[in-house]
Design an enzyme around this catalytic site. Structure first.
Site, PDB file in Angstrom:
ATOM      1  N   ARG A  72      48.647  48.112  45.181  1.00  0.00           N
ATOM      2  CA  ARG A  72      49.796  47.998  46.067  1.00  0.00           C
ATOM      3  C   ARG A  72      50.342  46.573  46.146  1.00  0.00           C
ATOM      4  NH1 ARG A  72      46.708  51.823  47.120  1.00  0.00           N
ATOM      5  NH2 ARG A  72      45.071  50.278  47.364  1.00  0.00           N
ATOM      6  N   THR A  73      49.460  45.602  46.369  1.00  0.00           N
ATOM      7  CA  THR A  73      49.941  44.240  46.590  1.00  0.00           C
ATOM      8  C   THR A  73      50.615  43.675  45.345  1.00  0.00           C
ATOM      9  OG1 THR A  73      48.189  43.848  48.209  1.00  0.00           O
ATOM     10  CG2 THR A  73      49.290  41.918  47.313  1.00  0.00           C
ATOM     11  N   HIS A 107      45.093  37.723  54.582  1.00  0.00           N
ATOM     12  CA  HIS A 107      46.003  38.479  53.715  1.00  0.00           C
ATOM     13  C   HIS A 107      47.317  38.585  54.493  1.00  0.00           C
ATOM     14  CE1 HIS A 107      47.686  41.131  50.901  1.00  0.00           C
ATOM     15  NE2 HIS A 107      46.740  42.048  50.794  1.00  0.00           N
ATOM     16  N   LYS A 111      37.155  31.834  29.642  1.00  0.00           N
ATOM     17  CA  LYS A 111      36.658  30.775  28.756  1.00  0.00           C
ATOM     18  C   LYS A 111      36.192  29.555  29.555  1.00  0.00           C
ATOM     19  CE  LYS A 111      39.949  32.143  25.144  1.00  0.00           C
ATOM     20  NZ  LYS A 111      41.092  31.689  24.304  1.00  0.00           N
ATOM     21  N   ARG A 160      45.902  35.885  44.376  1.00  0.00           N
ATOM     22  CA  ARG A 160      44.781  36.600  44.999  1.00  0.00           C
ATOM     23  C   ARG A 160      43.501  36.096  44.354  1.00  0.00           C
ATOM     24  NH1 ARG A 160      44.118  42.938  46.352  1.00  0.00           N
ATOM     25  NH2 ARG A 160      45.382  42.169  48.071  1.00  0.00           N
TER      26      ARG A 160
END
Length: 309
Positions: free
Chosen positions: A58-59, A136, A86, A108
């Site tokens: 969703r986000t 959030h 890496k 995020r």
């Protein structure tokens, strides 16, 4: 009052007027989203990158849709298929993105404070799309927007029950910080191992039973069990037992006010924290939250782009 900051890192640090600014702007964009042509030029010539170090549906999708509807060039970055594998550090990754003249980075990250660290090390605007167990903000903004849309006042006359894995929920934290700023009556309920040890700092009532938490409230926000952030420290006997004591079924939902609404940030674990007949019932506004998420994230991106000039 407008919003004049370079970044959006959390709601704890914001004034109520800044929060309301985003909600008012989101209302304008929701009207645009209801039209047949859902496009404007707010971000024409701007570049946004969705830098996600954790899985999301969703986000990330709503930020991508929001950027494209605003006319931006939107790029999705996945840490699992990048130079992070890496050994590249977060700051090096952010600096590389900035070097490509990126305007806004939606980040995020599994570490609390990652968004703040990134913001301090780049000229690009950073939007916190969830950092560890911290905040959030865009989810809480869309929750507040949904409350207003269903005629729930953002003041002491509205009562909200937040139920579930509060200790590991950044959604819960952002909602609590914002709601308490407005004087909203917030009740918390969770298993002992899922309640923050410092929950007293929230200045919320802590219910002893599910029935006490939901009785007579205007809004119920259910949270899922976040085992992926538990680091093996959650004593979790079974989904059936959790549902019995902490799940929302029809009988418990009916204890809330007749016009109460039920929210969930997703994804839903049906039959665990939320029964299907409740998730799909007349009080559920979960899909409205998803719809509102696009408008709210359009408001965030447009505001930060405007601040950049």
């Amino acid at each position: 009052m407008s919003y004049e900051r370079k970044d959006l890192l959390g709601l704890r640090e914001l004034e109520t007027a800044e929060i309301l600014y985003f909600l008012d702007k989101a209302k304008e964009f929701k009207e645009l989203n209801l039209q047949s042509v859902k496009k404007c030029d707010y971000l024409r010539g701007k570049t946004t990158i969705n830098a996600f170090y954790e899985n999301s549906t969703r986000t990330r999708t709503s930020f991508e849709i929001a950027a494209k509807r605003l006319g931006a060039d939107a790029v999705n970055f996945s840490a699992s298929t990048s130079s992070v594998k890496k050994g590249e550090t977060l700051i090096d990754t952010i600096n590389n993105m900035s070097a490509m003249k990126t305007d806004i980075i939606v980040l995020r990250h599994p570490s609390s404070g990652a968004a703040k660290l990134a913001a301090a090390n780049t000229d690009a605007s950073i939007v916190n799309a969830g950092d560890g167990l911290n905040e959030h903000p865009s989810q809480a903004l869309l929750d507040l927007f949904t409350l207003r849309e269903f005629n729930k006042s953002l003041d002491k006359n509205t009562s909200v029950a937040i139920i579930g894995d509060i200790a590991r929920s950044r959604v819960a934290r952002s909602n609590i910080w914002a709601m308490r700023k407005f004087g909203i009556d917030v009740r918390l309920f969770a298993p002992a191992m899922m309640m923050p040890k410092d929950a007293h700092v929230f200045d919320c009532k802590i219910a002893k039973t599910m029935e006490e938490a939901v009785e007579g409230v205007d809004v119920i926000i259910m949270l899922r069990i976040q085992l992926e952030r538990a680091d093996g420290d959650v004593a979790f006997p079974s989904s059936r037992e959790y549902s019995k004591f902490f799940g929302l079924n029809r009988a418990r939902a009916d204890l809330a006010k007749k016009d109460a609404i039920i929210l969930h940030p997703g994804p839903i674990n049906r039959g665990v924290e939320l029964n299907s007949d409740v998730a799909d019932g007349e009080k559920s506004v979960i899909l409205n939250q998803v719809e509102n998420g696009v408008a709210v994230r359009m408001a965030i991106l447009a505001t930060l782009a405007q601040n950049r000039g």
